[in-house]
Design a protein around this motif. Structure first.
Motif, PDB file in Angstrom:
ATOM      1  N   ALA A  94       0.840  -1.194   0.000  1.00 42.78           N
ATOM      2  CA  ALA A  94       0.000   0.000   0.000  1.00 42.78           C
ATOM      3  C   ALA A  94       0.877   1.246   0.000  1.00 42.78           C
ATOM      4  O   ALA A  94       2.007   1.239   0.484  1.00 42.78           O
ATOM      5  CB  ALA A  94      -0.908   0.004   1.232  1.00 42.78           C
ATOM      6  N   SER A  95       0.370   2.308  -0.573  1.00 43.30           N
ATOM      7  CA  SER A  95       1.090   3.576  -0.552  1.00 43.30           C
ATOM      8  C   SER A  95       1.132   4.119   0.869  1.00 43.30           C
ATOM      9  O   SER A  95       0.180   3.967   1.634  1.00 43.30           O
ATOM     10  CB  SER A  95       0.406   4.594  -1.463  1.00 43.30           C
ATOM     11  N   THR A  96       2.235   4.745   1.215  1.00 38.10           N
ATOM     12  CA  THR A  96       2.313   5.377   2.535  1.00 38.10           C
ATOM     13  C   THR A  96       1.561   6.709   2.513  1.00 38.10           C
ATOM     14  O   THR A  96       1.269   7.269   1.449  1.00 38.10           O
ATOM     15  CB  THR A  96       3.780   5.636   2.915  1.00 38.10           C
ATOM     16  N   LEU A  97       1.257   7.205   3.698  1.00 34.17           N
ATOM     17  CA  LEU A  97       0.605   8.512   3.797  1.00 34.17           C
ATOM     18  C   LEU A  97       1.429   9.582   3.092  1.00 34.17           C
ATOM     19  O   LEU A  97       0.892  10.443   2.386  1.00 34.17           O
ATOM     20  CB  LEU A  97       0.431   8.896   5.270  1.00 34.17           C
ATOM     21  N   LEU A  98       2.733   9.550   3.273  1.00 33.37           N
ATOM     22  CA  LEU A  98       3.577  10.597   2.718  1.00 33.37           C
ATOM     23  C   LEU A  98       3.739  10.453   1.208  1.00 33.37           C
ATOM     24  O   LEU A  98       3.942  11.455   0.511  1.00 33.37           O
ATOM     25  CB  LEU A  98       4.946  10.590   3.415  1.00 33.37           C
ATOM     26  N   GLU A  99       3.645   9.247   0.670  1.00 36.85           N
ATOM     27  CA  GLU A  99       3.616   9.086  -0.779  1.00 36.85           C
ATOM     28  C   GLU A  99       2.372   9.755  -1.355  1.00 36.85           C
ATOM     29  O   GLU A  99       2.429  10.441  -2.385  1.00 36.85           O
ATOM     30  CB  GLU A  99       3.615   7.603  -1.153  1.00 36.85           C
ATOM     31  N   ASN A 100       1.236   9.568  -0.698  1.00 36.70           N
ATOM     32  CA  ASN A 100       0.001  10.189  -1.170  1.00 36.70           C
ATOM     33  C   ASN A 100       0.074  11.704  -1.079  1.00 36.70           C
ATOM     34  O   ASN A 100      -0.490  12.414  -1.923  1.00 36.70           O
ATOM     35  CB  ASN A 100      -1.192   9.656  -0.375  1.00 36.70           C
ATOM     36  N   VAL A 101       0.754  12.219  -0.059  1.00 43.02           N
ATOM     37  CA  VAL A 101       0.942  13.675   0.039  1.00 43.02           C
ATOM     38  C   VAL A 101       1.788  14.166  -1.136  1.00 43.02           C
ATOM     39  O   VAL A 101       1.520  15.234  -1.711  1.00 43.02           O
ATOM     40  CB  VAL A 101       1.601  14.056   1.381  1.00 43.02           C
TER      41      VAL A 101
END
Length: 686
Positions: A94-101
């Motif tokens: 899964a993508s990390t929170l910071l990747e999505n940011v």
């Protein structure tokens, strides 16, 4: 909250939305000591893809409908959706929170560049000025990069020093989406059904004409005499997304903004209407006699300039208030440069979550962009003009000064209401620049084109500031690296500028922006046509409504002296009432939810659920806005009907047509009650 809302311990800290107590510090979701994946191939490729796609969509929609689209929220939803897809179907992590940011930081440049370029640059074609792809492309690109460098020194002030003092509605909604997508469970369910509810509500109403998009007392028959005589009208937009903004904003700022609208529509418009009976002729050149104008025309021609003057004055006051911050940032920047010039070692960086571009780099970046703007002006439009270097210097100075004055205003406005009065500030920029350059002898098509280039750079810089402050706050809450956000916005501006410029030129060739023999049915492009009209007026000798600007400036100063935010009040004067009144309704729902129980813990849990529901309303409204625009595009292009029209459904359609105003108000109030009822069902975590 329910127990699944704390799955994996992933939730926003308790002090995320309130002011910090003395000695208290905010700790983000992803602590500074952790270094999860942030800038990856996945995040960069996804970010650039969405930047190009949404740039094209936002450009067309702005030219067709006269309004931008919200790109940050749809992109955040798509980023979360891809993460789920990667796990379930691609068998990847899964993508990390910071990747999505990071995806958001790159992709959101689409709305920034489109909003800054499309509202100005099509006027080049409307005024039949000679231009090229690269000439238009450089305007949003330079403006976007300049906006990053100008706002960066204010990052700590807006996100840390003012923590809990400004509502940041859009940042709150986007953060809730990213958190709910990562956390799953109860929060994701609440966000999903509230977004679906808002999407259906906003589609059935405005798109399908199921009820009036704006409730207005002007359409009430029994008030016709009052409306015609006094021109006093109350109106309220019935979009779920706007109510969600109001809930997150809170009653204080919503009330101040509404107070500004009340002064405009219930005092100044009736006052001008009353004076109209004693003034038989026209006041403004080209305008009809004041006594014959409807209320909305009086607002647009005479009252809205008062709001523009108030915004300008409030911006100056904001700069004066922030002068200590500006002085400190500037001193720090020069100190770092001096240290490097003396051969000093690189200073130790702060913790990761506070690691931004060095102040010296900001200053050098501003200098580099300023030189690029100077050479662009000098060797582009002004190449064949007398005193071209002098005119280029003046144009560059005007660009930098106006951007500096308004960049904090744009950021503050977005932090308060998620809407920045860019069109008003850009209009002011065009007028000031046109008057200044005309007084120096620049005239004709060269003068108009040069003014548009200045306005385009300023408009894009202000659009960037409004979006960047939102991303800064999201990063502050979640624990992203500020420098990554800054660099991603700069790089994303390149792709977004290319896509936006290509679409503008394509639309100019295929549809046109003003009626002509080649384009009898052009795209409306309302903002560019307004900018073109202003330039024709100024260069044609009509001048600007300086008296109205001064009145607005005095009002803003007086409001500030009373201890009230002059910027919020002036924005209320400038924006139509129908956009401000639903904010008060949403804020009132939040006020009642917070006081729904004598148990503070229960009231807090209910308010948090209400915030999640309101975030879903904003997300659903943003998504259906994009969907509706695409469907209308297909309808116009293929000459087919995809969106059902309730008003055409025989007897039922006639009933809706006759009672749509009241139906809209009734269902909107019912939606507000549903928000309150659903929020109050929440229970305290055991």
């Amino acid at each position: 909250m329910s127990d699944d809302s704390t799955q994996d311990g992933l939730r926003l800290p308790e002090n995320a939305f309130r002011e910090l107590r003395e000695g208290e510090a905010y700790q983000p979701v992803v602590p500074a000591g952790l270094n999860p994946p942030e800038v990856t191939v996945r995040s960069v490729v996804s970010g650039f893809f969405w930047s190009v796609m949404f740039s094209a969509a936002a450009t067309y929609i702005a030219l067709k409908l006269g309004q931008g689209i919200e790109s940050a929220i749809p992109i955040s939803i798509l980023a979360v959706g891809f993460s789920v897809f990667a796990v379930k179907f691609l068998k990847r992590r899964a993508s990390t929170l910071l990747e999505n940011v990071n995806i958001l930081a790159i992709g959101a440049t689409s709305g920034i560049i489109a909003g800054g370029s499309v509202f100005v640059m099509p006027a080049v074609h409307i005024l039949e000025l000679k231009t090229s792809f690269w000439q238009i492309f450089l305007v949003p690109l330079l403006g976007g990069i300049l906006g990053v460098f100008f706002l960066a020194p204010f990052r700590r002030y807006f996100v840390r020093d003012l923590h809990g003092k400004l509502p940041f509605p859009e940042a709150t909604a986007t953060t809730e989406i990213l958190m709910a997508g990562k956390r799953g469970g109860h929060s994701a369910i609440v966000l999903t059904y509230s977004a679906i509810t808002a999407a259906i509500f906003d589609f059935v109403g405005p798109a399908m004409h199921g009820w009036a998009e704006n409730f207005s007392t002007a359409t009430i028959g029994v008030l016709n005499g009052f409306t015609t005589r006094f021109k006093a009208v109350f109106s309220m937009n019935t979009a779920a997304a706007v109510m969600g903004l109001g809930y997150i904003m809170g009653i204080r700022y919503a009330a101040i903004i509404m107070a500004g609208s009340m002064l405009s529509f219930l005092v100044l418009v009736p006052l001008f209407a009353h004076l109209g009976q004693f003034i038989p002729g026209a006041i403004s050149m080209g305008a009809p006699p004041l006594g014959t104008m409807p209320y909305d025309a009086i607002f647009a021609n005479y009252v809205r300039p008062v709001g523009i003057g108030g915004i300008f004055a409030a911006g100056i006051i904001s700069i004066l208030k922030m002068s200590p911050v500006i002085g400190k940032a500037t001193k720090q920047a020069f100190g770092e440069i001096g240290h490097l010039l003396k051969g000093g070692a690189k200073q130790a960086e702060d913790v990761r979550t506070d690691r931004a571009m060095p102040m010296s780099m900001n200053l050098l970046g501003i200098l580099a962009v300023s030189l690029a703007i100077l050479f662009y002006f000098r060797f582009s439009v002004l190449a064949g003009e007398p005193r071209s270097t002098y005119l280029a210097l003046i144009s560059t100075a005007l660009t930098l000064v106006i951007t500096f004055l308004f960049v904090a205003v744009s950021a503050w406005a977005v932090a308060m209401i998620s809407v920045t009065p860019i069109s008003g500030m850009t209009l002011t920029t065009l007028i000031v620049t046109a008057v200044a350059l005309a007084s120096l002898g620049l005239a004709g098509k060269s003068g108009m084109l040069q003014v548009l280039l200045v306005g385009g750079v300023v408009c894009t810089a202000l659009s960037m500031a409004g979006s960047l402050v939102t991303q800064y706050k999201i990063g502050y809450w979640l624990g992203a690296t500020p420098r990554t956000i800054e660099v991603s916005n700069i790089l994303g501006s390149v792709a977004a500028s290319l896509a936006t410029t290509a679409v503008i030129l394509l639309m100019a060739k295929v549809y046109g922006f003003s009626p002509s023999a080649a384009h009898p049915h052009p795209l409306p492009a309302p903002q560019p046509n307004a900018m073109a009209a202003v330039l024709r007026g100024v260069f044609g000798g009509a001048g600007a409504p300086w008296f109205m600007y001064v009145i607005g400036a005095v009002i803003a100063a007086a409001v500030e002296m009373c201890g009230v935010s002059g910027l919020a009040f002036a924005m209320g004067m400038y924006l139509p009432m129908e956009l401000n009144s639903p904010l008060v309704l949403g804020a009132a729902v939040a006020w009642f939810v917070q006081r729904s129980s004598a148990d503070p813990a229960l009231s807090k849990a209910r308010h948090e659920k209400g915030t999640l529901i309101a975030s879903g309303f904003i997300a659903g409204g943003a998504l259906v806005g994009v969907l509706t625009a695409f469907l209308k595009f297909i309808e116009d292009s293929a000459h087919v009907h995809l969106i059902p029209d309730v008003s055409a459904w025989g007897g039922f359609g006639a009933f809706v047509g006759a009672w749509g105003n009241w139906i809209g108000l009734a269902v909107f109030l019912l939606l507000a009650w549903g928000l309150y009822w659903d929020a109050c069902r929440e229970k305290v975590e055991a």
